[in-house]
Structure formats: structure tokens, C-alpha cells
Write a protein that holds these residues in place. Structure first.
Motif, PDB file in Angstrom:
ATOM      1  N   TYR A 164       0.840  -1.204   0.000  1.00  0.00           N
ATOM      2  CA  TYR A 164       0.000   0.000   0.000  1.00  0.00           C
ATOM      3  C   TYR A 164       0.876   1.255   0.000  1.00  0.00           C
ATOM      4  O   TYR A 164       0.657   2.190  -0.781  1.00  0.00           O
ATOM      5  CB  TYR A 164      -0.919  -0.005   1.216  1.00  0.00           C
ATOM      6  CG  TYR A 164      -1.936   1.115   1.222  1.00  0.00           C
ATOM      7  CD1 TYR A 164      -3.165   0.959   0.597  1.00  0.00           C
ATOM      8  CD2 TYR A 164      -1.654   2.332   1.825  1.00  0.00           C
ATOM      9  CE1 TYR A 164      -4.104   1.984   0.595  1.00  0.00           C
ATOM     10  CE2 TYR A 164      -2.576   3.358   1.828  1.00  0.00           C
ATOM     11  CZ  TYR A 164      -3.800   3.177   1.214  1.00  0.00           C
ATOM     12  OH  TYR A 164      -4.705   4.202   1.202  1.00  0.00           O
ATOM     13  N   LEU A 242     -12.528   8.457   0.849  1.00  0.00           N
ATOM     14  CA  LEU A 242     -11.326   7.718   1.219  1.00  0.00           C
ATOM     15  C   LEU A 242     -11.380   6.259   0.776  1.00  0.00           C
ATOM     16  O   LEU A 242     -10.350   5.667   0.433  1.00  0.00           O
ATOM     17  CB  LEU A 242     -11.114   7.802   2.733  1.00  0.00           C
ATOM     18  CG  LEU A 242     -10.814   9.209   3.268  1.00  0.00           C
ATOM     19  CD1 LEU A 242     -10.587   9.158   4.763  1.00  0.00           C
ATOM     20  CD2 LEU A 242      -9.603   9.809   2.573  1.00  0.00           C
ATOM     21  N   SER A 246      -8.642   4.598  -1.586  1.00  0.00           N
ATOM     22  CA  SER A 246      -7.952   3.373  -1.187  1.00  0.00           C
ATOM     23  C   SER A 246      -8.017   2.327  -2.296  1.00  0.00           C
ATOM     24  O   SER A 246      -7.018   1.668  -2.606  1.00  0.00           O
ATOM     25  CB  SER A 246      -8.566   2.822   0.101  1.00  0.00           C
ATOM     26  OG  SER A 246      -7.991   1.591   0.445  1.00  0.00           O
ATOM     27  N   ASN A 247      -9.182   2.188  -2.919  1.00  0.00           N
ATOM     28  CA  ASN A 247      -9.329   1.220  -4.009  1.00  0.00           C
ATOM     29  C   ASN A 247      -8.462   1.585  -5.204  1.00  0.00           C
ATOM     30  O   ASN A 247      -7.917   0.712  -5.886  1.00  0.00           O
ATOM     31  CB  ASN A 247     -10.794   1.134  -4.428  1.00  0.00           C
ATOM     32  CG  ASN A 247     -11.651   0.425  -3.400  1.00  0.00           C
ATOM     33  OD1 ASN A 247     -11.155  -0.366  -2.599  1.00  0.00           O
ATOM     34  ND2 ASN A 247     -12.941   0.701  -3.413  1.00  0.00           N
ATOM     35  N   GLU A 250      -4.929   0.584  -4.445  1.00  0.00           N
ATOM     36  CA  GLU A 250      -4.766  -0.864  -4.471  1.00  0.00           C
ATOM     37  C   GLU A 250      -5.016  -1.448  -5.855  1.00  0.00           C
ATOM     38  O   GLU A 250      -4.955  -2.659  -6.038  1.00  0.00           O
ATOM     39  CB  GLU A 250      -5.715  -1.500  -3.462  1.00  0.00           C
ATOM     40  CG  GLU A 250      -5.367  -1.146  -2.007  1.00  0.00           C
ATOM     41  CD  GLU A 250      -6.394  -1.664  -1.037  1.00  0.00           C
ATOM     42  OE1 GLU A 250      -7.361  -2.321  -1.476  1.00  0.00           O
ATOM     43  OE2 GLU A 250      -6.248  -1.408   0.168  1.00  0.00           O
TER      44      GLU A 250
END
Length: 254
Positions: A164, A242, A246-247, A250
Motif C-alpha cells: 500500500y 477515502l 484506497s481502491n 490498491e
């Protein structure tokens, strides 16, 4: 950093300085060598052998190997049928390429196929035995791996990685390269608001818009182009979702 003594797990690459710092400051922390760094070592070794093979060929014969880097460094499960056919043709002509390629893929299998630490050790042992004596690049990383063996196989006890964080760093670097001389504040804003995680403002139907007609010869300056009855017409402001961000980091969203 406040609270550093409460850190339970540290993931890192194989640079000894990180390990010494952790052992000195937070000796109770569980150290894990990031699996992506381990595989990266084998990719570099394969690439070095690929370059050697290509340079050893006459210039006319080098045409036989085109786009080889992108095919050989790609994960085997991601190859298209045409790429597999091309790869296997190279292997028939250059067996050392085949050996180096499968050494890279076998190391990936240590992580992808092993059910526990013991099985990972067994696969690694078989990987070591399969390295040809002439492959100095792989022999060198074999020594590096053995010097960090405990921390490498700690992954199978606590499977943590820096994936990450590395993704965030890559995004920051790409944004920074796209511009020049960004201040920290500008760079931070571009990182947060430069993706489709940004929520754009939405308006309700209370806003009355007028077209700009007959604005020639200065008429524009005296014309009121928009009327807003109520500032509460903006029903959603700027912001960053958020979860979506985050997706994106990733790789789940583009």
C-alpha cells in the motif's frame, strides 16, 4: 515518532541499516522482509541474464528476441497465448533464458503456493538447488536471501507487506514528475484531489442560468449572467472519498 515503541510488526527490504535500527530501538518488534523485494531481486537477476544473452548474439540474430523484456518479466499467469508462444520459442533457442525465467517464477511460487512456513522453506531449498553454477547473478542473491532468511520467512507467520505504501509513493512520484517545482501544499492537494475519488460539487434546480446573448461591443460588462436564488443550492461540496481513494491505490479502480 510518538508511540514508536508500540510498533508490533516492521516490514522492510534487505538493507541491513533498517534491521539494525529496529533491533536497537524496538527489539520486540517482529521484522518481515517484504516479499515484493525478494521477488524483485530475482527479476533483476533474470533481466541481467536476458541482457547478456541478447548482447552475445550477432546484430542480425538479435531481431529474434524482440519485446523480450516485457514478456520475460511478466508473471506467467498474466501472459497472453501469443506471448507464451513467443516465450517458448526463445526457450528452445536459448536454454539459459528458460532456466533464469523459471528461477524467477519458482521464487514467486514459494510465496503463492506455500501453505505454511515449513512448506516455504522446502520450496526455497529446491529453488537453491536448481541454480546453475554459471548463474553468478542468482548465486549472489542466494547469499543475500540466506543472510536474511529468518526475516524473509517471517512473512509466513505474519503476512505483512509495504504494498500500500509503495503504491502511494509511486502515485506521488508520477504526479511530481508531471509538474515542476511543486510546493508541499500543492503536491498534497494534487495527490488528494487528482483522482476520481474527488467528489465534484452538485447543484439542485434552484439555480437560474441566463445565456450571454448580444454581448458584442462591451454589452457583456453590463450583463448579469447568472442568478442564484439560494446559496444552499450547492447540495454537495468538494471532498475525497477515502474508500474510493484506497481502491485506486490498491489497483481496484482506475
Amino acid at each position: 515518532m510518538d508511540g514508536y515503541k508500540d510498533i508490533e510488526v516492521v516490514t522492510m527490504d534487505m538493507w541491513s541499516g533498517y534491521k539494525y535500527a529496529v533491533n536497537e530501538l524496538i527489539p520486540e518488534a517482529f521484522v518481515v522482509i517484504d516479499k515484493f523485494h525478494v521477488v524483485q531481486y530475482t527479476i533483476r537477476a533474470l533481466d541481467a541474464i536476458r541482457i547478456q544473452v541478447k548482447k552475445s548474439l550477432p546484430k542480425n540474430d538479435q531481431r529474434l528476441i524482440t519485446y523480450d523484456r516485457w514478456v520475460l518479466l511478466k508473471n506467467k499467469e498474466d501472459l497472453q497465448p501469443a506471448e507464451i508462444e513467443k516465450r517458448d520459442m526463445w526457450f528452445r533457442h536459448f536454454p539459459e533464458l528458460e532456466q533464469a525465467y523459471w528461477l524467477k517464477e519458482t521464487m514467486r511460487d514459494v510465496y503463492n503456493l506455500s501453505q505454511d512456513r515449513y512448506e516455504a522453506f522446502q520450496r526455497f531449498y529446491e529453488w537453491e538447488k536448481s541454480i546453475p553454477d554459471s548463474f553468478a547473478e542468482f548465486k549472489e542473491i542466494q547469499k543475500t536471501f540466506n543472510n536474511c532468511k529468518q526475516e524473509i520467512f517471517n512473512y509466513f507467520i505474519k503476512p505483512y507487506t509495504n504494498a500500500y505504501t509503495e503504491s502511494v509513493n509511486n502515485i506521488i512520484k508520477s504526479i511530481e514528475k508531471a509538474g515542476k517545482g511543486y510546493s508541499f501544499e500543492v503536491l498534497r492537494a494534487k495527490i488528494l484531489y487528482g483522482t476520481n475519488a474527488t467528489k465534484k460539487p452538485k447543484f439542485d434546480k434552484k439555480m437560474n442560468f441566463h445565456t450571454f446573448d448580444h454581448t458584442l461591443y462591451g454589452g457583456f460588462n453590463n450583463y448579469q449572467g447568472i442568478e442564484v436564488e439560494d446559496r444552499s443550492s450547492i447540495i454537495e461540496g468538494f471532498g475525497v472519498d477515502l474508500l474510493t481513494l484506497s481502491n485506486i491505490l490498491e489497483g481496484k479502480n482506475k
